[in-house]
Motif scaffolding. Structure first.
Motif, short mmCIF file in Angstrom:
data_model
loop_
_atom_site.label_atom_id
_atom_site.label_comp_id
_atom_site.label_asym_id
_atom_site.label_seq_id
_atom_site.Cartn_x
_atom_site.Cartn_y
_atom_site.Cartn_z
N ASP A 31 50.60 -0.61 -48.66
CA ASP A 31 49.57 -0.55 -49.69
C ASP A 31 50.15 -0.82 -51.09
OD1 ASP A 31 46.89 -0.17 -50.17
OD2 ASP A 31 47.16 1.91 -50.77
N GLY A 32 51.42 -1.25 -51.12
CA GLY A 32 52.03 -1.58 -52.42
C GLY A 32 52.60 -0.38 -53.16
N LEU A 33 52.60 0.79 -52.52
CA LEU A 33 53.20 1.97 -53.17
C LEU A 33 54.70 1.99 -52.87
CD1 LEU A 33 50.40 4.48 -52.17
CD2 LEU A 33 50.75 3.47 -54.41
N SER A 34 55.48 2.80 -53.61
CA SER A 34 56.92 2.82 -53.33
C SER A 34 57.37 4.18 -52.82
CB SER A 34 57.72 2.43 -54.58
OG SER A 34 56.93 2.48 -55.71
N PRO A 35 57.39 4.32 -51.50
CA PRO A 35 57.80 5.59 -50.92
C PRO A 35 59.32 5.71 -50.82
CG PRO A 35 57.11 4.08 -49.22
CD PRO A 35 57.00 3.33 -50.50
N ALA A 36 59.82 6.97 -50.83
CA ALA A 36 61.24 7.21 -50.60
C ALA A 36 61.33 8.46 -49.75
CB ALA A 36 61.95 7.42 -51.93
N ILE A 37 62.10 8.38 -48.66
CA ILE A 37 62.18 9.51 -47.73
C ILE A 37 63.32 10.45 -48.13
CG2 ILE A 37 62.57 10.14 -45.31
CD1 ILE A 37 61.34 7.40 -44.58
N CYS A 38 63.05 11.75 -48.15
CA CYS A 38 64.09 12.74 -48.43
C CYS A 38 64.31 13.54 -47.14
CB CYS A 38 63.65 13.71 -49.52
SG CYS A 38 62.96 12.92 -50.97
N VAL A 39 65.60 13.82 -46.81
CA VAL A 39 65.85 14.47 -45.53
C VAL A 39 65.38 15.92 -45.52
CG1 VAL A 39 67.68 13.02 -44.64
CG2 VAL A 39 68.24 14.88 -46.22
N ASP A 40 65.47 16.61 -46.66
CA ASP A 40 65.00 18.00 -46.72
C ASP A 40 64.60 18.33 -48.16
OD1 ASP A 40 67.33 18.21 -48.09
OD2 ASP A 40 68.45 19.15 -46.47
N THR A 41 64.24 19.62 -48.39
CA THR A 41 63.75 19.98 -49.74
C THR A 41 64.87 19.89 -50.79
OG1 THR A 41 63.97 22.26 -49.00
CG2 THR A 41 61.74 21.38 -49.20
N ASN A 42 66.14 20.11 -50.38
CA ASN A 42 67.23 19.97 -51.36
C ASN A 42 67.30 18.55 -51.87
OD1 ASN A 42 68.04 22.57 -51.26
ND2 ASN A 42 69.57 22.23 -49.64
N ALA A 43 67.23 17.61 -50.91
CA ALA A 43 67.26 16.20 -51.31
C ALA A 43 66.04 15.89 -52.17
CB ALA A 43 67.28 15.33 -50.07
N LEU A 44 64.91 16.51 -51.83
CA LEU A 44 63.68 16.29 -52.60
C LEU A 44 63.88 16.69 -54.07
CD1 LEU A 44 60.57 15.75 -52.79
CD2 LEU A 44 60.26 18.18 -52.30
N VAL A 45 64.43 17.92 -54.27
CA VAL A 45 64.60 18.40 -55.65
C VAL A 45 65.55 17.48 -56.42
CG1 VAL A 45 65.45 20.31 -57.08
CG2 VAL A 45 63.99 20.78 -55.11
N GLU A 46 66.61 17.03 -55.73
CA GLU A 46 67.55 16.11 -56.39
C GLU A 46 66.84 14.85 -56.88
OE1 GLU A 46 71.04 14.95 -54.11
OE2 GLU A 46 71.51 17.10 -54.01
N ARG A 47 65.98 14.32 -56.00
CA ARG A 47 65.27 13.08 -56.38
C ARG A 47 64.20 13.33 -57.42
NH1 ARG A 47 64.74 8.68 -51.82
NH2 ARG A 47 66.94 8.50 -51.32
#
Ligand code: ADP
Length: 371
Positions: A31-47
């Motif tokens: 749909d033209g969006l830019s997703p990025a996968i994080c392995v867990d919530t720690n990686a999420l907070v970093e990103r």
């Protein structure tokens, strides 16, 4: 107009099962969006720290610690930011346990629940809505940044203009005085009068420019974390400076005053301007001024009440503007900057200032300071 970077337009996905995350990511990229996968919530907070438009997270990926880490991150965000978070919940009937969980998750703020299995269309449209909301927030941030910059520019301009005007005005005042002394005898009555007007104009300009300079400095000098001031001692100093202008029979009383978080110089300016005005705008009755204070919640509410000429209610707001005055120079001299300075100081410290007054019955100026 560029308001968001590529990193800030990313949609971060956390799903414990890699297959789910990849499926969502593919749906969004299509749909033209830019997703990025994080392995867990720690990686999420970093990103998140690097910037993101929205988060899509599977409920089972949210451990208690993970939730805390995300909440800590959200709490550290500036006021314009309210990142949209879409939580993928389990399918099935809403149970008491899932309702409690939903309430727990509300600490995340801007949260939407999406029940599984979610159709690709639903995933896409919920993320599009989240992205739109986030772009509006970026616009708000951009506008705020522009405002802050424009304000700082204006501030610098007002400061240098008033600072640089001082010298030429001083020269006009000095030379018109010298002219009068040295060549006054050569002039006729009209000539002397004109020269007198030049000098009076220069003196008035000196006063205006001096007060304007004080105004531009009033807020910029405030420390982030000011030394606490003993309001009673500061009031003593202000009253010493005003001593000569207190009329015979005048009485200035006070409550017992606290120590507050405001620089002494600023508190003194507040007291001096407000009490100075109470003295200046008095009427025939013997002067009575009371400096009061009460604590209301987490604010100190100071008041300076007089029994003077009062202010008509239609001017209650106007008088705090720069150069705003209600009387002629002849009747009550002044530059009309005192209250603007007071307002600036009060607001700079996170407080407010206003007046309650009735014509001929006196005025009560009130300013607040956070405790
Ligand atoms: P200035 O006194 O130099 O004119 P201020 O900014 O201190 O400037 O006050 C703005 C106006 O508000 C004054 O010109 C006066 O009309 C009104 N004002 C201020 N304080 C009082 C007071 N205590 N009682 C009545 N009027 C007041």
């Amino acid at each position: 107009m560029m308001v968001a970077s590529a990193l800030e337009e990313r949609i971060l996905i956390v799903a414990p099962r890699g297959r789910d995350a990849r499926l969502i990511a593919t749906t969004l990229s299509e749909d033209g969006l830019s997703p990025a996968i994080c392995v867990d919530t720690n990686a999420l907070v970093e990103r998140l720290e690097e910037g993101a438009a929205a988060v899509m997270i599977a409920e089972e990926a949210l451990s208690v610690e993970g939730l805390e880490a995300i909440t800590r991150f959200l709490d550290s965000q500036p006021p314009w930011s309210d990142i949209p978070i879409v939580v993928l919940t389990h399918s099935g009937r809403a149970s008491l346990a899932s309702m409690r969980r939903a309430r727990e998750l509300e600490v995340l703020g801007n949260i939407t629940f999406l029940e599984r299995p979610a159709r690709p269309d639903t995933v896409r449209s919920s993320m599009r809505a989240a992205l739109r909301a986030r772009l509006r927030q970026y616009e708000m941030r951009h506008r705020q940044e522009v405002l802050v910059r424009v304000n700082a520019d204006l501030e610098r301009f007002a400061y240098s203009a008033s600072h640089d005007l001082q010298e030429p005005i001083r020269n006009v005042a000095i030379y018109s005085e010298i002219l009068t002394m040295r060549y006054g005898s050569l002039l006729d009555q009209a000539g002397l009068e004109f020269l007198g007007n030049v000098r009076a104009g220069a003196v008035r300009m000196q006063m205006l420019v001096h007060d304007l300079l004080t105004y531009t400095q009033a807020a910029s000098l405030a420390d982030e974390d000011p030394e606490p001031s003993d309001a009673s001692a500061v009031l003593d100093t202000a009253l010493q400076n005003l001593e000569a202008s207190v009329p015979d029979g005048g009485l200035i009383t006070r409550d017992s005053l606290p120590t507050i978080r405001m620089g002494a110089v600023h508190l003194q300016q507040l007291f001096q301007n407000l009490i100075g005005n109470a003295i200046k705008y008095r009427n025939e009755a013997p002067l009575r001024v009371h400096v009061g204070v009460e604590r209301i919640g987490d604010l100190w509410r100071f008041s300076v009440a007089d029994n003077g000429i009062g202010i008509a209610s239609e001017y209650k707001h106007q008088i705090f503007g720069i150069f705003k005055r209600l009387h002629t120079q002849q009747k009550y001299p002044g530059t009309g900057i005192g209250l603007a300075i007071c307002q600036r100081i009060a607001e700079r410290y996170g407080g407010k200032i206003w007046v309650e007054s009735e014509i001929e019955k006196g005025s009560r100026f009130i300013f607040t300071v956070p405790v």
